[in-house]
Design a protein around this motif. Structure first.
Motif, mmCIF file in Angstrom:
data_model
loop_
_atom_site.group_PDB
_atom_site.id
_atom_site.type_symbol
_atom_site.label_atom_id
_atom_site.label_comp_id
_atom_site.label_asym_id
_atom_site.label_seq_id
_atom_site.Cartn_x
_atom_site.Cartn_y
_atom_site.Cartn_z
ATOM 1 N N ASN A 1 15.057 -1.058 4.344
ATOM 2 C CA ASN A 1 14.441 -2.686 4.750
ATOM 3 C C ASN A 1 14.341 -3.556 3.242
ATOM 4 O OD1 ASN A 1 13.637 -2.624 7.241
ATOM 5 N ND2 ASN A 1 12.289 -0.751 6.262
ATOM 6 N N TYR A 2 15.237 -4.407 3.283
ATOM 7 C CA TYR A 2 14.626 -5.710 2.397
ATOM 8 C C TYR A 2 13.767 -7.144 2.960
ATOM 9 C CZ TYR A 2 15.704 -9.573 -0.429
ATOM 10 O OH TYR A 2 15.353 -11.252 -1.441
ATOM 11 N N ALA A 3 12.523 -6.996 2.253
ATOM 12 C CA ALA A 3 11.937 -7.747 2.659
ATOM 13 C C ALA A 3 10.897 -8.337 1.481
ATOM 14 C CB ALA A 3 10.708 -6.778 3.196
ATOM 15 N N PRO A 4 11.793 -9.481 0.954
ATOM 16 C CA PRO A 4 11.671 -9.971 0.028
ATOM 17 C C PRO A 4 10.326 -10.611 -0.431
ATOM 18 C CG PRO A 4 12.088 -11.078 1.513
ATOM 19 C CD PRO A 4 12.770 -10.531 2.324
ATOM 20 N N VAL A 5 9.323 -10.454 -1.223
ATOM 21 C CA VAL A 5 8.187 -11.038 -1.961
ATOM 22 C C VAL A 5 8.115 -11.573 -2.675
ATOM 23 C CG1 VAL A 5 5.518 -9.626 -2.168
ATOM 24 C CG2 VAL A 5 6.846 -8.702 -0.572
ATOM 25 N N ASP A 6 8.936 -11.845 -3.914
ATOM 26 C CA ASP A 6 8.576 -11.802 -5.085
ATOM 27 C C ASP A 6 9.539 -11.681 -6.261
ATOM 28 O OD1 ASP A 6 7.619 -13.946 -7.065
ATOM 29 O OD2 ASP A 6 5.931 -13.885 -7.073
ATOM 30 N N ASP B 1 -0.237 -6.673 -4.030
ATOM 31 C CA ASP B 1 -0.940 -7.020 -1.814
ATOM 32 C C ASP B 1 0.624 -6.566 -1.117
ATOM 33 O OD1 ASP B 1 -3.138 -8.100 -3.422
ATOM 34 O OD2 ASP B 1 -2.661 -10.295 -3.342
ATOM 35 N N ALA B 2 1.421 -6.695 -1.337
ATOM 36 C CA ALA B 2 2.298 -6.317 -0.834
ATOM 37 C C ALA B 2 2.952 -4.509 -1.026
ATOM 38 C CB ALA B 2 3.860 -6.932 -0.869
ATOM 39 N N ILE B 3 2.908 -4.338 -1.903
ATOM 40 C CA ILE B 3 2.816 -2.627 -2.169
ATOM 41 C C ILE B 3 1.258 -2.065 -0.867
ATOM 42 C CG2 ILE B 3 2.202 -0.942 -3.438
ATOM 43 C CD1 ILE B 3 4.096 -2.832 -6.008
ATOM 44 N N ASP B 4 -0.011 -2.985 -1.810
ATOM 45 C CA ASP B 4 -1.356 -2.392 -1.101
ATOM 46 C C ASP B 4 -0.880 -2.151 1.181
ATOM 47 O OD1 ASP B 4 -1.965 -1.804 -3.274
ATOM 48 O OD2 ASP B 4 -3.385 -3.050 -3.942
ATOM 49 N N GLU B 5 -1.037 -3.463 1.208
ATOM 50 C CA GLU B 5 -0.076 -3.771 2.461
ATOM 51 C C GLU B 5 0.546 -2.671 3.536
ATOM 52 O OE1 GLU B 5 -1.864 -5.539 5.110
ATOM 53 O OE2 GLU B 5 -3.122 -6.255 2.776
ATOM 54 N N LEU B 6 1.439 -2.114 2.614
ATOM 55 C CA LEU B 6 2.527 -1.119 2.779
ATOM 56 C C LEU B 6 1.763 0.575 3.336
ATOM 57 C CD1 LEU B 6 6.058 -2.093 1.688
ATOM 58 C CD2 LEU B 6 5.488 -2.044 4.134
ATOM 59 N N VAL B 7 0.740 0.369 1.972
ATOM 60 C CA VAL B 7 0.494 1.915 1.915
ATOM 61 C C VAL B 7 -0.932 1.968 3.215
ATOM 62 C CG1 VAL B 7 -0.868 3.419 0.694
ATOM 63 C CG2 VAL B 7 0.799 1.964 -0.934
ATOM 64 N N TYR B 8 -1.010 0.740 3.199
ATOM 65 C CA TYR B 8 -2.137 1.015 4.297
ATOM 66 C C TYR B 8 -1.566 1.082 5.487
ATOM 67 C CZ TYR B 8 -5.644 -1.265 7.873
ATOM 68 O OH TYR B 8 -6.254 -1.477 8.782
ATOM 69 N N GLU C 1 -4.897 -2.165 -10.705
ATOM 70 C CA GLU C 1 -4.906 -2.812 -9.735
ATOM 71 C C GLU C 1 -4.138 -2.810 -8.446
ATOM 72 O OE1 GLU C 1 -2.673 -5.446 -13.609
ATOM 73 O OE2 GLU C 1 -1.602 -5.622 -11.801
ATOM 74 N N SER C 2 -4.307 -1.686 -7.598
ATOM 75 C CA SER C 2 -4.070 -1.068 -6.643
ATOM 76 C C SER C 2 -4.640 -0.655 -5.632
ATOM 77 C CB SER C 2 -3.162 -0.089 -6.426
ATOM 78 O OG SER C 2 -3.488 0.319 -4.497
ATOM 79 N N ARG C 3 -5.554 -1.922 -4.671
ATOM 80 C CA ARG C 3 -6.367 -1.333 -3.922
ATOM 81 C C ARG C 3 -6.842 0.367 -3.270
ATOM 82 N NH1 ARG C 3 -4.938 -6.233 -1.701
ATOM 83 N NH2 ARG C 3 -4.684 -4.602 0.238
ATOM 84 N N TRP C 4 -5.433 0.948 -3.839
ATOM 85 C CA TRP C 4 -5.093 2.387 -3.482
ATOM 86 C C TRP C 4 -5.336 3.421 -4.527
ATOM 87 C CZ3 TRP C 4 -5.706 3.239 1.547
ATOM 88 C CH2 TRP C 4 -5.938 2.497 2.513
ATOM 89 N N GLY D 1 1.054 -13.406 -12.007
ATOM 90 C CA GLY D 1 2.391 -12.755 -11.645
ATOM 91 C C GLY D 1 2.538 -11.787 -10.995
ATOM 92 N N ARG D 2 1.981 -10.491 -11.650
ATOM 93 C CA ARG D 2 1.890 -9.088 -10.404
ATOM 94 C C ARG D 2 1.015 -8.827 -9.257
ATOM 95 N NH1 ARG D 2 0.472 -7.648 -16.015
ATOM 96 N NH2 ARG D 2 -1.546 -7.131 -14.496
ATOM 97 N N GLU D 3 0.112 -9.905 -9.047
ATOM 98 C CA GLU D 3 -0.881 -10.359 -8.261
ATOM 99 C C GLU D 3 -0.094 -10.334 -6.651
ATOM 100 O OE1 GLU D 3 -5.019 -11.772 -7.005
ATOM 101 O OE2 GLU D 3 -3.785 -13.116 -7.831
#
Length: 319
Positions: free
Chosen positions: A141-146, A164-171, A197-200, A158-160
């Motif tokens: 899947n290509y899901a462009p974030v930044d 957030d996208a990484i953490d949403e996928l992990v969630y 920086e990850s919530r996970w 710049g990384r934030e």
């Protein structure tokens, strides 16, 4: 220490006579003489084909491209043979090679590879076979974030968005009951940013062994690493999702990468594509296996449309 390859060639020419001659076979001296002979053969015409790297107690000599090695060391030719039939041109050479096979798990961009190896048109064939693994089990899947360039990676702001996208996928995968996957971090520096920086971060690990222990125990585990796009076997529950937050373009701080980029910019794109295809293949290792892959870097879009003809059929089927 010399910094010029021709200086080393001159040194080897003077040094080779000092290697002791003995009736007893000595592998160390034999290998040393072989190295010196290779250095002695380098001249002003071929010096540009080699790169030299001097470290604290180590000097590394490497060819920039594979073509000179393939032609001379394997095929017995110093130049690409005029005949389009490589097998025919090899007959009667001192090497006596009847057939040659070049094998790779990700062999793509056939024309480009043949050119870098010095194989003339008509002397090679390329066959792209479809995957035997069901497409439904391996969606890419290509899901462009930044766009994750060096400037973006250098600051938290710049990384934030990507974090957030990484953490949403992990969630998503934790809630789905498949909390096991890998984040290809492309560098140890970015790996450490994700871990911090990850919530996970509490379920994230950096080594395949630690990841395997947690998975075997039924515990959630996300492997965050910069060096597992190739070689790592993420079969079954070891890898139910693959996240690529940044296209793994090669490091221009590497001397060979920089030289190749300057001589042929296609090498830069090819290395990145190979890493993407290999990285996407870490999680589906047999017909019953399944894994989702997510490419989140906007930089992928330009690379995909620029070089999609290089991508294997098995990747395109799942994309």
């Amino acid at each position: 220490k010399y910094t010029d390859i021709l200086e080393w060639a001159a040194w080897a020419d003077k040094t080779v006579d000092y290697i002791p001659r003995t009736d007893k076979p000595d592998l160390g001296f034999r290998n040393l003489k072989r190295t010196l002979d290779q250095l002695r053969a380098i001249n002003s015409a071929t010096a540009g084909e080699w790169m030299i790297e001097v470290r604290d107690d180590l000097v590394i000599f490497e060819p920039v491209w594979g073509a000179p090695f393939v032609m001379e060391k394997l095929m017995g030719h110093k130049e690409v043979p005029e005949s389009a039939n490589l097998m025919e041109s090899m007959r009667g050479t001192s090497k006596g090679v009847g057939k040659a096979v070049f094998a790779s798990a990700t062999l793509m961009g056939a024309e480009y590879i043949a050119e870098t190896l010095g194989l003339p048109d008509g002397s090679w064939a390329y066959l792209d076979m479809p995957s035997t693994f069901p497409v439904a089990n391996r969606p890419i899947n290509y899901a462009p974030v930044d766009g994750m360039n060096a400037t973006k990676l250098s600051t938290f702001e710049g990384r934030e968005r990507m974090q957030d996208a990484i953490d949403e996928l992990v969630y998503h995968y934790v809630m789905a009951g498949t909390p096991w996957g890998v984040v290809h971090a492309v560098s140890n520096k970015y790996r450490d940013f994700i871990l911090t920086e990850s919530r996970w971060s509490g379920i994230m690990v950096t080594t395949p062994d630690e990841h395997a222990k947690r998975v075997d125990a039924g515990e959630p585990s996300v492997l965050v690493a910069a060096n597992v796009t190739e070689g790592w076997d993420g079969r079954d529950d070891l890898c139910r999702f693959v996240i690529m937050p940044k296209v793994p373009f090669p490091n221009l701080g590497d001397k060979r990468t920089k030289i190749r980029m300057q001589e042929d910019a296609r090498s830069f794109d090819h290395r990145a594509l190979v890493a993407i295809v290999q990285g996407a293949g870490r999680g589906v290792r047999h017909r019953e296996d399944y894994c989702d892959t997510w490419i989140l870097d906007k930089s992928w879009n330009m690379l995909y449309y620029k070089r999609r003809d290089w991508l294997p059929e098995s990747f395109l089927d799942a994309y």
